[in-house]
Design a protein around this motif. Structure first.
Motif, mmCIF file in Angstrom:
data_model
loop_
_atom_site.group_PDB
_atom_site.id
_atom_site.type_symbol
_atom_site.label_atom_id
_atom_site.label_comp_id
_atom_site.label_asym_id
_atom_site.label_seq_id
_atom_site.Cartn_x
_atom_site.Cartn_y
_atom_site.Cartn_z
ATOM 1 N N LYS A 48 -4.694 13.357 0.006
ATOM 2 C CA LYS A 48 -4.014 12.059 -0.036
ATOM 3 C C LYS A 48 -4.968 10.953 -0.422
ATOM 4 C CE LYS A 48 -2.612 12.353 4.395
ATOM 5 N NZ LYS A 48 -1.862 12.160 5.637
ATOM 6 N N ILE A 49 -4.423 9.930 -1.049
ATOM 7 C CA ILE A 49 -5.168 8.687 -1.225
ATOM 8 C C ILE A 49 -4.211 7.521 -1.034
ATOM 9 C CG2 ILE A 49 -4.868 8.662 -3.761
ATOM 10 C CD1 ILE A 49 -7.669 7.197 -3.788
ATOM 11 N N TRP A 50 -4.718 6.460 -0.400
ATOM 12 C CA TRP A 50 -3.894 5.248 -0.297
ATOM 13 C C TRP A 50 -4.293 4.333 -1.433
ATOM 14 C CZ3 TRP A 50 -6.299 0.519 0.511
ATOM 15 C CH2 TRP A 50 -7.606 0.563 0.994
ATOM 16 N N LEU A 51 -3.315 3.690 -2.017
ATOM 17 C CA LEU A 51 -3.575 2.784 -3.137
ATOM 18 C C LEU A 51 -2.817 1.484 -2.911
ATOM 19 C CD1 LEU A 51 -2.936 5.359 -5.994
ATOM 20 C CD2 LEU A 51 -5.174 4.405 -5.435
ATOM 21 N N ARG A 52 -3.495 0.382 -3.174
ATOM 22 C CA ARG A 52 -2.805 -0.902 -3.137
ATOM 23 C C ARG A 52 -2.182 -1.099 -4.519
ATOM 24 N NH1 ARG A 52 -3.853 -5.621 -5.030
ATOM 25 N NH2 ARG A 52 -3.105 -7.511 -4.022
ATOM 26 N N ILE A 78 0.847 -1.191 0.000
ATOM 27 C CA ILE A 78 0.000 0.000 0.000
ATOM 28 C C ILE A 78 0.883 1.242 0.000
ATOM 29 C CG2 ILE A 78 -1.713 1.310 1.307
ATOM 30 C CD1 ILE A 78 -2.785 -1.318 2.368
ATOM 31 N N VAL A 79 0.568 2.175 -0.889
ATOM 32 C CA VAL A 79 1.301 3.444 -0.904
ATOM 33 C C VAL A 79 0.302 4.585 -0.723
ATOM 34 C CG1 VAL A 79 3.180 2.624 -2.375
ATOM 35 C CG2 VAL A 79 1.157 3.635 -3.430
ATOM 36 N N THR A 80 0.781 5.669 -0.177
ATOM 37 C CA THR A 80 -0.055 6.861 -0.068
ATOM 38 C C THR A 80 0.532 7.925 -0.977
ATOM 39 O OG1 THR A 80 -0.667 6.357 2.182
ATOM 40 C CG2 THR A 80 -0.931 8.626 1.496
#
Ligand code: SF4
Lengths: 164, 418
Positions: free
Chosen positions: B150-154, B24-26
């Motif tokens: 911000k958004i977290w993305l897998r 997971i990255v933000t």
């Protein structure tokens, strides 16, 4: 510390939270009382704060309804541990502050229903007290951890305070 | 370990050397896009208690779905969006005289190599044609980004789809897209990044590449992506709204699956009702009578699409039992098609040239079908009820197939009239 509720593959959002209730506005307790109603009628009656769900692949596929996450959280579930999650379900879990943890099949297979487990979200450790073993998982990344700690993305944003 | 194009872009945005699928990255998105649904999003945003969007220069709002508004309710939504835009100082606002969001994103220079673009629309996969990471997200998540930036993305696993060979006469990017979706199936790439490569893709125009990335959503993909090249840079040269960086996949990148196709033996394809992966060769569809032909949408409403239809219809009249609706994807497309005489040709053939926008694609207005009617559409979806009537049927095909069909009054092979 809590107990394991163990389920199989492809558990869909309809059996997690029946579609017939989705457009009814419900309190958290009421939602919890319908959780997994069509899959395991014993669940809602016996689940305790701190219990976890351990499941196979594709947990939560189907509709994007957030209630399918909320009802489990309201029932006291502390984490869902599965081989894989449906994409929207996974996002809903994190954004509603319920840790969704992915483990390999061989690790999932080590857990049985009723095992006493402790989940350390911060350090990424699941301890099975009944069987006496530990499984590690990569701890959540910073922002995601903050969301989970806050109890969901909306709570997280509110805690940030209003910025002018 | 090498990285795929998607992994490289996400790693760069997250400020990391490397990322792997599952991680997971933000990130702070380059742009966050929404359309008429901004009316619902702004209500969610207000509930967060945050007063100002994190960066009014990174929020893009484009009105396209119900333009001009068919009801007071839609008109009120538009007004609340315009008020919000003023109050927040959002610069990247395009009112209903611009075009379909995914087309406007390209034309106005938001679609850039290396960018991370998220939007409250499932076809936000489209900017991938420019070598961007672009994905659709939910409305609440757009509200959250407005609030936090911000958004977290897998990081998704990547599939590679390699296409070589020259597309035969009468066969287009749309036929290729349908063919691939029929093969991969509607759920076959759920959550994956699909990277299109090969000489067929390199030979394609930007407009044609956008067909592939646009329709990636129909295999369930999180994003579709194509490496940027000279054509990409040429297109964005005068348009770009921000600096950009071109990334290339590593030689030893890890793809979970590989699909290979030879374009040279393709034929025109039709997706039958009611799923996009219900794809057949056109000869299986040839006696199906059609009541309405719909040429347009973010999939196939660009100049090259209208142009091929005009070439087929030039100097002819469409079948008297068919209504043909043409919706250029944007006013820029409208103007260019006008200058080239394309709109006149289509109108002379009996088509109705309408205002740019989504039109009847989502069934809200402008061209709803009657019970039992059949439509040949150049859109990306043929779900039951999609165009406003669950008792109607939608067949998907290329713009050339649409024009041939309008001529014959039944689904027709464009190779016979080209
Ligand atoms: S044209 Fe159709 S598919 Fe494209 S954005 Fe509009 S409604 Fe969606």
């Amino acid at each position: 510390m809590g107990k394991v509720w163990k389920y199989g593959n492809d558990v869909n959002t309809d059996v997690i939270f029946p579609g017939k209730y989705t457009y009814k506005i419900m309190s958290d307790e009421e939602m919890a009382s319908h959780a997994l109603e069509d899959l395991d009628p014993n669940f809602a009656k016996n689940v305790k704060e701190g219990d976890v769900i351990v499941a196979g692949t594709n947990w939560g596929y189907g509709s994007s309804r957030e209630q399918a996450v909320k009802c489990l959280k309201a029932a006291g579930i502390k984490a869902i541990i599965a081989e894989s999650f449906a994409r929207i379900y996974y996002r809903n879990c994190i954004n509603l502050g319920l840790p969704a943890i992915t483990l390999k099949k061989e690790d999932i297979d080590k857990f049985d229903a009723g095992d006493e487990v402790e989940v350390d979200i911060e350090n990424g450790v699941i301890t099975n007290k009944t069987k006496g073993f530990e499984v590690r998982f990569p701890p959540f990344e910073g922002y995601v951890m903050d969301i989970i700690k806050a109890g969901g993305i909306i709570e997280y944003i509110k805690n940030q305070g209003n910025r002018e | 370990m090498g990285m795929t194009l998607t992994e490289k872009i996400l790693a760069n945005k997250a400020g990391k050397k490397e990322v792997a699928p599952g991680e997971i990255v933000t990130v702070e998105p380059t742009w966050v896009m929404s359309h008429d649904n901004s009316a619902a999003i702004l209500l969610k945003f207000k509930k967060t208690g945050v007063k100002k969007v994190w960066d009014p220069e990174k929020v893009v709002i484009i009105l396209d779905h119900t333009v001009p508004p068919p009801t007071a309710e839609y008109a009120n939504n538009h007004r609340s969006i315009r008020n919000f835009v003023k109050e927040q100082g959002i610069v990247n606002f395009w009112d209903m005289n611009t075009g379909i969001c995914h087309q406007v994103m390209a034309e106005k220079g938001y679609d850039l190599p290396g960018a991370v673009i998220v939007g409250a629309d499932s076809h936000t996969t489209t900017p991938g044609a420019f070598g961007a990471f672009a994905a659709g997200i939910g409305r609440s998540e757009v509200a959250a980004i407005w609030a936090t930036g911000k958004i977290w993305l897998r990081v998704p696993e990547s599939y590679e789809i390699i296409v070589n060979g020259k597309l035969p006469k009468g066969v287009f990017a749309k036929d290729l897209a349908l063919h691939i979706i029929g093969d991969v199936t509607a759920g076959g790439a759920v959550y994956k990044a699909v990277e299109f490569k090969g000489e067929t893709i390199r030979d394609m125009t930007i407009a044609s590449r956008m067909v592939l990335t646009n329709m990636s959503a129909e295999m369930g993909a999180k994003n579709g992506i194509i490496e940027a090249d000279k054509k990409t840079e040429e297109y964005i040269k005068e348009r770009k709204k921000a600096p950009y960086k071109v990334f290339h996949p590593d030689e030893d990148a890890n793809y979970e699956r590989r699909y290979e196709y030879d374009a040279s033996d393709l034929v025109p394809k039709i997706a039958f009702p009611h799923t996009v992966d219900n794809v057949h060769d056109i000869d299986k569809a040839e006696d199906i009578e059609i009541n309405q032909v719909f040429l347009g949408t973010c999939t196939n409403g660009r100049v090259e699409d209208l142009e091929i239809a005009a070439r087929i219809l030039k100097g002819k009249r469409i079948h008297p039992d068919v209504r043909m609706l043409v919706f250029p994807a944007s006013w820029e497309v409208w103007r260019e098609a006008d200058e080239k005489g394309i709109l006149r040709t289509l109108a002379d053939a009996g088509a109705m040239v309408m205002n740019p926008g989504c039109g009847p694609c989502l069934g809200a207005h402008e061209g709803v079908l009657a019970d039992g009617e059949k439509c040949l559409s150049t859109a990306n979806r043929n779900f039951k009820g999609r165009m406003g009537n669950p008792n109607a049927e939608i067949y998907l095909g290329s713009p050339a197939t649409a024009a041939a069909t309008a001529l014959k009054g039944r689904i027709a092979d464009p190779r016979e009239v080209l």
